[in-house]
Design a protein around this motif. Structure first.
Motif, short mmCIF file in Angstrom:
data_model
loop_
_atom_site.label_atom_id
_atom_site.label_comp_id
_atom_site.label_asym_id
_atom_site.label_seq_id
_atom_site.Cartn_x
_atom_site.Cartn_y
_atom_site.Cartn_z
N TYR A 195 35.92 40.01 41.01
CA TYR A 195 36.60 39.94 42.31
C TYR A 195 38.00 40.57 42.21
CZ TYR A 195 32.93 36.54 43.35
OH TYR A 195 31.73 35.91 43.54
N TYR A 196 38.68 40.26 41.11
CA TYR A 196 40.00 40.83 40.88
C TYR A 196 39.90 42.35 40.74
CZ TYR A 196 44.48 41.78 38.57
OH TYR A 196 45.72 42.28 38.25
N GLN A 197 38.90 42.80 39.99
CA GLN A 197 38.69 44.24 39.81
C GLN A 197 38.46 44.93 41.16
OE1 GLN A 197 35.08 45.43 37.74
NE2 GLN A 197 36.15 47.15 36.80
N GLU A 200 58.54 45.58 48.10
CA GLU A 200 57.93 46.87 48.39
C GLU A 200 56.57 46.97 47.71
OE1 GLU A 200 60.40 49.95 46.87
OE2 GLU A 200 60.47 49.12 44.83
N GLY A 201 55.70 47.79 48.25
CA GLY A 201 54.41 48.03 47.65
C GLY A 201 53.40 46.92 47.89
N LEU A 202 52.28 47.01 47.19
CA LEU A 202 51.19 46.06 47.34
C LEU A 202 51.48 44.72 46.67
CD1 LEU A 202 48.20 48.47 46.55
CD2 LEU A 202 48.77 47.51 48.81
N PRO A 203 50.82 43.65 47.11
CA PRO A 203 50.93 42.36 46.41
C PRO A 203 50.39 42.49 44.98
CG PRO A 203 49.87 42.12 48.56
CD PRO A 203 49.94 43.58 48.29
N TYR A 204 50.70 41.49 44.16
CA TYR A 204 50.28 41.54 42.76
C TYR A 204 50.30 40.14 42.14
CZ TYR A 204 55.39 41.61 42.14
OH TYR A 204 56.74 41.33 42.22
N ASN A 226 42.45 48.87 46.47
CA ASN A 226 43.84 49.06 46.87
C ASN A 226 44.38 47.89 47.70
OD1 ASN A 226 45.49 51.06 45.92
ND2 ASN A 226 45.65 52.13 47.89
N MET A 227 43.84 46.70 47.44
CA MET A 227 44.35 45.49 48.08
C MET A 227 45.45 44.85 47.23
SD MET A 227 42.54 45.32 50.82
CE MET A 227 42.82 43.66 51.41
N LEU A 228 45.37 45.07 45.92
CA LEU A 228 46.37 44.58 44.97
C LEU A 228 46.82 45.73 44.09
CD1 LEU A 228 44.90 41.23 43.51
CD2 LEU A 228 46.67 41.47 45.25
N GLY A 273 41.51 35.89 47.35
CA GLY A 273 40.07 35.72 47.27
C GLY A 273 39.48 35.99 45.89
N GLU A 274 40.33 36.17 44.87
CA GLU A 274 39.85 36.55 43.54
C GLU A 274 39.43 35.35 42.68
OE1 GLU A 274 44.40 36.49 43.29
OE2 GLU A 274 42.77 36.41 44.75
#
Length: 501
Positions: A441-443, A406-410, A449-451, A370-371
């Motif tokens: 939006y990215y920020q 592993e971990g959050l998307p990026y 903590n979504m990315l 959504g960024e």
């Protein structure tokens, strides 16, 4: 100053005076073009299907003609290819420009007897404008290279078909033919690497004064020249080189690399030609924005990027655009394109006269979360970061990693460095901070903590060329998109072992 240069200077003054008419009266000329287009279009199949007879104003037009891309136009194009006339424009096109679409396969963009002259005169006027600004036209006395697609054309039902650059090759003025390089035979070579090697061989001993091409090709050509000659810079090889003309992609990300290869900050004219029409060119070498061409048989429309995917986005004409806002560019042309989404996004830098920068591709973006990050933002973030770390980047592309191990998307940035930073993690952190500043939006996704912050994967030297070669798209107008919304390209780099371990 030679005779050709003197004549060119006089001609430049005449053309400049003529061009001022539309530059000083932009809305008047756009309105006139709109009504002329509707008048001709009314008698076509497209015009009848969309009730052009009811159109009296731009507001009427928006009600009758939806925004479309090539897939929506394709049924009409197929009728023209079958030999039918008066489909989207009166008569039949004189050419189809073949382009490689990412979703539509090969696209056939019509060029008519009315639209063809604008492709030629716009390129000419860009050079004439430069002559006036610099008060010199000496470069017309030396050799000039216009590396283009093959000028060989095929024909179907009376319509010639080829690449736009190959079509344009047939219209080089006679007085420039003796100066023009490479040879016709070399221009007809299809294999890109073979072609560039032959161009190097032909041009190396010549007095080159003007070189034209898209930035990735110019870098490739210059590197091969330096390797073949044993010289350190292009200026040592071509001491009288005065001007570069570029198009196809934004020149600014390549500027530092070009300065290094050439040995100085050479004069550059950026242009914005497309198969659909010649849209803009740089009218001053003191600035990096482009003059929007408003008397080329094109009526422009604009949709704010942040509304484009809405059900009913705002759709405006030139008089309502705002500065520093990204718009999807929509064309209506005297080649029969109506409400046509060319796929590019532009940003206005000036309204008197109207000047733009190309900020990206609406189909080339990253918005898996959504960024909606666009090319202008990643290029600006990269520029700022590279300057701070005093490094150079050859090429890069960005893709989302939605399902990491592993971990959050990026976001993953695949970067081919000319000079790699000493600390890649610090570089990635700074790059991420710069992108956050440019895209709220990215920020928000990072803060929420979504990315996780972006990851940099370093590409091996010449990796981007190797990837394009594997896809059969090395050379010409082909380039790797700055951004994608999936992993297809990124995974291709890993599958080909083009990422440093």
């Amino acid at each position: 100053m030679g005779l050709k240069a003197k004549i060119a200077q006089i001609f430049a003054q005449i053309i400049s005076k003529s061009e001022k008419k539309w530059i000083e009266n932009p809305i008047e000329f756009q309105t006139k073009i709109f009504h002329n287009l509707i008048s001709v279009g009314t008698e076509t199949k497209f015009g009848k299907d969309h009730h052009f007879e009811k159109i009296q104003s731009y507001e009427d037009f928006k009600k009758q003609v939806p925004i479309r891309d090539y897939e929506d136009l394709k049924p009409y194009i197929e009728l023209i290819k079958e030999g039918k006339s008066d489909i989207i424009w009166e008569g039949k096109p004189i050419y189809f420009a073949k382009t490689s679409g990412t979703t539509s396969g090969t696209k056939y963009i019509p060029i008519t007897k009315e639209s063809m002259p604008s492709h030629i005169k716009s390129a000419r006027n860009a050079l004439l404008n430069y002559m006036l600004e610099k008060k010199t036209a000496d470069f017309v006395e030396g050799k000039m290279i216009f590396l283009q697609g093959s000028p060989e054309l095929e024909q179907k039902n009376g319509i010639n078909i080829g690449r736009l650059s190959g079509i344009v090759a047939h219209f080089v003025p006679k007085y420039l033919q003796k100066n023009r390089m490479p040879t016709w035979e070399t221009n007809c070579i299809e294999d890109w690497e073979t072609k560039v090697d032959k161009v190097v061989e032909e041009t190396l001993p010549e007095n080159m004064t003007l070189i034209s091409g898209i930035p990735p090709w110019l870098v490739n050509y210059f590197e091969k020249l330096i390797e073949k000659s044993g010289k350190k810079t292009i200026k040592e090889i071509f001491p009288n080189l005065q001007l570069m003309v570029t198009g196809g992609v934004n020149y600014n990300p390549y500027r530092e690399k070009m300065i290094e290869l050439i040995g100085e900050d050479l004069d550059v004219i950026q242009t914005y030609p497309a198969s659909e029409g010649f849209i803009a060119y740089q009218d001053s070498i003191q600035a990096n924005d482009l003059l929007l061409l408003l008397n080329n048989g094109i009526f422009y429309e604009f949709i704010p990027v942040n509304e484009f995917f809405d059900e009913n986005p705002t759709r405006i004409s030139l008089k309502d655009v705002e500065l520093d806002k990204d718009y999807v560019l929509i064309l209506n042309t005297n080649a029969g394109l109506w409400g046509y989404n060319i796929g590019d996004t532009v940003r206005f830098t000036n309204l008197k006269p109207y000047r733009i920068v190309v900020s990206g591709r609406i189909k080339h973006y990253t918005s898996a979360f959504g960024e909606h990050v666009i090319a202008h933002e990643v290029e600006q973030a990269m520029k700022s970061t590279a300057q701070k770390f005093q490094i150079q980047v050859s090429e890069f592309t960005v893709a989302p990693q939605v399902n990491p191990n592993e971990g959050l998307p990026y976001h993953e940035w695949l970067i081919e460095f000319v000079k790699e930073p000493e600390n890649l993690e610090e570089f990635a952190e700074e790059l991420d901070q710069n992108l956050q500043k440019l895209n709220s939006y990215y920020q928000d996704l990072i803060d929420g903590n979504m990315l996780r912050t972006l990851v940099v994967s370093s590409v091996k030297p010449n990796g981007f060329n190797e990837y394009m070669k594997s896809q059969g798209k090395l050379g010409g107008q082909n380039k790797v998109p700055r951004l994608t919304n999936d992993r297809k390209i990124a995974d291709g780099f890993f599958e080909l072992n083009l990422i440093k371990s």
